[in-house]
Design a protein around this motif. Sequence first.
Motif, PDB file in Angstrom:
ATOM      1  N   LEU A 188       0.865  -1.184   0.000  1.00 27.06           N
ATOM      2  CA  LEU A 188       0.000   0.000   0.000  1.00 27.06           C
ATOM      3  C   LEU A 188       0.898   1.229   0.000  1.00 27.06           C
ATOM      4  O   LEU A 188       1.732   1.401   0.896  1.00 27.06           O
ATOM      5  N   THR A 189       0.723   2.085  -1.014  1.00 23.86           N
ATOM      6  CA  THR A 189       1.607   3.227  -1.193  1.00 23.86           C
ATOM      7  C   THR A 189       0.813   4.523  -1.242  1.00 23.86           C
ATOM      8  O   THR A 189      -0.199   4.612  -1.949  1.00 23.86           O
ATOM      9  N   PHE A 190       1.257   5.512  -0.494  1.00 24.74           N
ATOM     10  CA  PHE A 190       0.710   6.865  -0.536  1.00 24.74           C
ATOM     11  C   PHE A 190       1.716   7.744  -1.280  1.00 24.74           C
ATOM     12  O   PHE A 190       2.917   7.687  -1.005  1.00 24.74           O
ATOM     13  N   GLN A 191       1.235   8.589  -2.193  1.00 21.25           N
ATOM     14  CA  GLN A 191       2.156   9.380  -2.986  1.00 21.25           C
ATOM     15  C   GLN A 191       1.628  10.782  -3.245  1.00 21.25           C
ATOM     16  O   GLN A 191       0.417  11.011  -3.234  1.00 21.25           O
ATOM     17  N   VAL A 192       2.551  11.696  -3.442  1.00 25.91           N
ATOM     18  CA  VAL A 192       2.224  13.040  -3.899  1.00 25.91           C
ATOM     19  C   VAL A 192       3.065  13.296  -5.143  1.00 25.91           C
ATOM     20  O   VAL A 192       4.282  13.109  -5.129  1.00 25.91           O
ATOM     21  N   ASP A 202       3.957  21.829  -7.246  1.00 25.34           N
ATOM     22  CA  ASP A 202       2.858  22.337  -8.077  1.00 25.34           C
ATOM     23  C   ASP A 202       3.393  23.125  -9.283  1.00 25.34           C
ATOM     24  O   ASP A 202       2.950  24.243  -9.556  1.00 25.34           O
ATOM     25  N   LYS A 203       4.326  22.528 -10.014  1.00 22.43           N
ATOM     26  CA  LYS A 203       4.932  23.187 -11.164  1.00 22.43           C
ATOM     27  C   LYS A 203       4.039  23.033 -12.390  1.00 22.43           C
ATOM     28  O   LYS A 203       3.692  21.920 -12.784  1.00 22.43           O
ATOM     29  N   PRO A 261      -0.876  18.359 -19.230  1.00 21.44           N
ATOM     30  CA  PRO A 261      -0.946  16.981 -18.737  1.00 21.44           C
ATOM     31  C   PRO A 261      -1.390  16.927 -17.279  1.00 21.44           C
ATOM     32  O   PRO A 261      -1.403  17.949 -16.576  1.00 21.44           O
ATOM     33  N   ARG A 262      -1.723  15.758 -16.836  1.00 18.45           N
ATOM     34  CA  ARG A 262      -2.177  15.585 -15.456  1.00 18.45           C
ATOM     35  C   ARG A 262      -1.106  15.990 -14.450  1.00 18.45           C
ATOM     36  O   ARG A 262      -1.397  16.577 -13.415  1.00 18.45           O
ATOM     37  N   ASP A 263       0.149  15.689 -14.752  1.00 20.41           N
ATOM     38  CA  ASP A 263       1.228  15.967 -13.802  1.00 20.41           C
ATOM     39  C   ASP A 263       1.584  17.437 -13.713  1.00 20.41           C
ATOM     40  O   ASP A 263       2.508  17.806 -12.989  1.00 20.41           O
ATOM     41  N   ALA A 264       0.861  18.317 -14.442  1.00 14.55           N
ATOM     42  CA  ALA A 264       1.131  19.753 -14.356  1.00 14.55           C
ATOM     43  C   ALA A 264       0.489  20.376 -13.122  1.00 14.55           C
ATOM     44  O   ALA A 264       0.628  21.578 -12.894  1.00 14.55           O
ATOM     45  N   ASP A 265      -0.210  19.590 -12.335  1.00 13.41           N
ATOM     46  CA  ASP A 265      -0.792  20.055 -11.066  1.00 13.41           C
ATOM     47  C   ASP A 265      -0.413  19.057  -9.973  1.00 13.41           C
ATOM     48  O   ASP A 265      -0.305  17.857 -10.227  1.00 13.41           O
ATOM     49  N   ARG A 266      -0.241  19.567  -8.762  1.00  8.60           N
ATOM     50  CA  ARG A 266       0.050  18.682  -7.634  1.00  8.60           C
ATOM     51  C   ARG A 266      -1.197  17.854  -7.317  1.00  8.60           C
ATOM     52  O   ARG A 266      -2.312  18.364  -7.275  1.00  8.60           O
ATOM     53  N   PHE A 314      -2.533  13.975  -5.109  1.00 10.11           N
ATOM     54  CA  PHE A 314      -2.210  12.919  -4.158  1.00 10.11           C
ATOM     55  C   PHE A 314      -2.911  11.629  -4.592  1.00 10.11           C
ATOM     56  O   PHE A 314      -3.947  11.665  -5.263  1.00 10.11           O
ATOM     57  N   GLY A 315      -2.345  10.504  -4.201  1.00  7.61           N
ATOM     58  CA  GLY A 315      -2.958   9.250  -4.580  1.00  7.61           C
ATOM     59  C   GLY A 315      -2.576   8.120  -3.651  1.00  7.61           C
ATOM     60  O   GLY A 315      -1.611   8.215  -2.876  1.00  7.61           O
ATOM     61  N   VAL A 316      -3.331   7.056  -3.729  1.00  8.11           N
ATOM     62  CA  VAL A 316      -3.084   5.839  -2.969  1.00  8.11           C
ATOM     63  C   VAL A 316      -3.135   4.658  -3.937  1.00  8.11           C
ATOM     64  O   VAL A 316      -4.049   4.569  -4.753  1.00  8.11           O
ATOM     65  N   THR A 317      -2.144   3.787  -3.849  1.00  8.61           N
ATOM     66  CA  THR A 317      -2.078   2.625  -4.726  1.00  8.61           C
ATOM     67  C   THR A 317      -1.961   1.362  -3.890  1.00  8.61           C
ATOM     68  O   THR A 317      -1.137   1.286  -2.966  1.00  8.61           O
ATOM     69  N   GLY A 318      -2.797   0.378  -4.203  1.00  5.19           N
ATOM     70  CA  GLY A 318      -2.736  -0.915  -3.538  1.00  5.19           C
ATOM     71  C   GLY A 318      -2.346  -1.996  -4.543  1.00  5.19           C
ATOM     72  O   GLY A 318      -2.753  -1.953  -5.703  1.00  5.19           O
TER      73      GLY A 318
END
Length: 261
Positions: free
Chosen positions: A216-220, A225-226, A246-251, A253-257
Motif C-alpha cells: 500500500l503506497t501513498f504518494q504526492v 505544483d509546477k 498533462p495531469r502531472d502539471a498540477d500537484r 495525491f494518490g493511494v495505490t494498492g
Amino acid sequence: MQYDISHGSTAYATYARGYKGPAFNVFYNLTATGTNVIAPETSDSYEIGLKNTLLGGKLTLNLAAFYAKYKNFQANNPDLVAGVVVTRFTNAGDVSTRGVELDATLRPVRDLSITGGAAYTDAHVDKFNAPAGSATIPAGTPLGFAPKWKGNVSVDYRLRTGGFADVLLGAQGSYQSSELGLFAADAVQRQLGTIGAYSLVNLGAGLVSKNDRYKLTFQVRNLFDKSFAAAIANGGPGQAYRYQIPRDADRYFGVTGRVNF
C-alpha cells in the motif's frame, strides 16, 4: 563489437542500418502534391559505450555516445484538402541526432537504492524539403519535443520494522530543458511554441508485507505544483495558441494498492 576490459567493465560499439518502406496518402480529393509516392526512409546509427559494475556490485555505471542520420525522413504535415485540414504524409527531409547518456544505480546498503540518469541530445534539421511556395525551416532548427538536457534521480529505502509490515520511503526528481513544441518555419511561432524548462519532484511512502505480497503506497506527485505544457499548437480561436496540459502539471495525491499472486 564488444570487448571485456575487465570482469566488471565492458566496452562496445554498434552500427545499425534502418529502413522504412515507401508509402502512399489515401485521402480523397488530394491535390497533385499529395498523390505522389512517399520515398523510403533510411537511417544510419552509431553507438559506443561502456558498461561497468563497480564496488563489488554495489554500483552500476553505464556511459554511451550516439549519432544517427535519417534521410527522406517520413513525417506528418497538416494540409488543406477541400476546405478541411488533414494530416498528409511527406518526406520532410534529412534530420540527425547525436548525444551522450549516463545512467547509474547505487546500492550502498541492503535496503537503500539510488538510481539516476542524464542525457544530452542535439537533434535538428539538416535539410528541409519545403513544398513549392512554402517557407523553409532553416538547417539547424531543433526537432520538436527533443530537449537538449534531461535528467532524473530517485531514492528508495525499505525500513525493516520486524513487525507485520515494512515501511517504504521514496523520492524522485526529474529535469528537462526547454523543447520546441511547435515545429514551424516562422521563427516567432517557434519561439512562442517553445515549452520552457521545468523540474518535478515526487514523494511516496508505503507499507509492504514481509513476503512482498501486499503493498500500500501513498504518494504526492508534482510536490511543488509546477505548471507546464505537454504540447503547444496554433490555430485556436482568434489564432490563439492552444496548450495541452498533462495531469502531472498540477500537484495531486494518490493511494495505490497492489497484491502479488
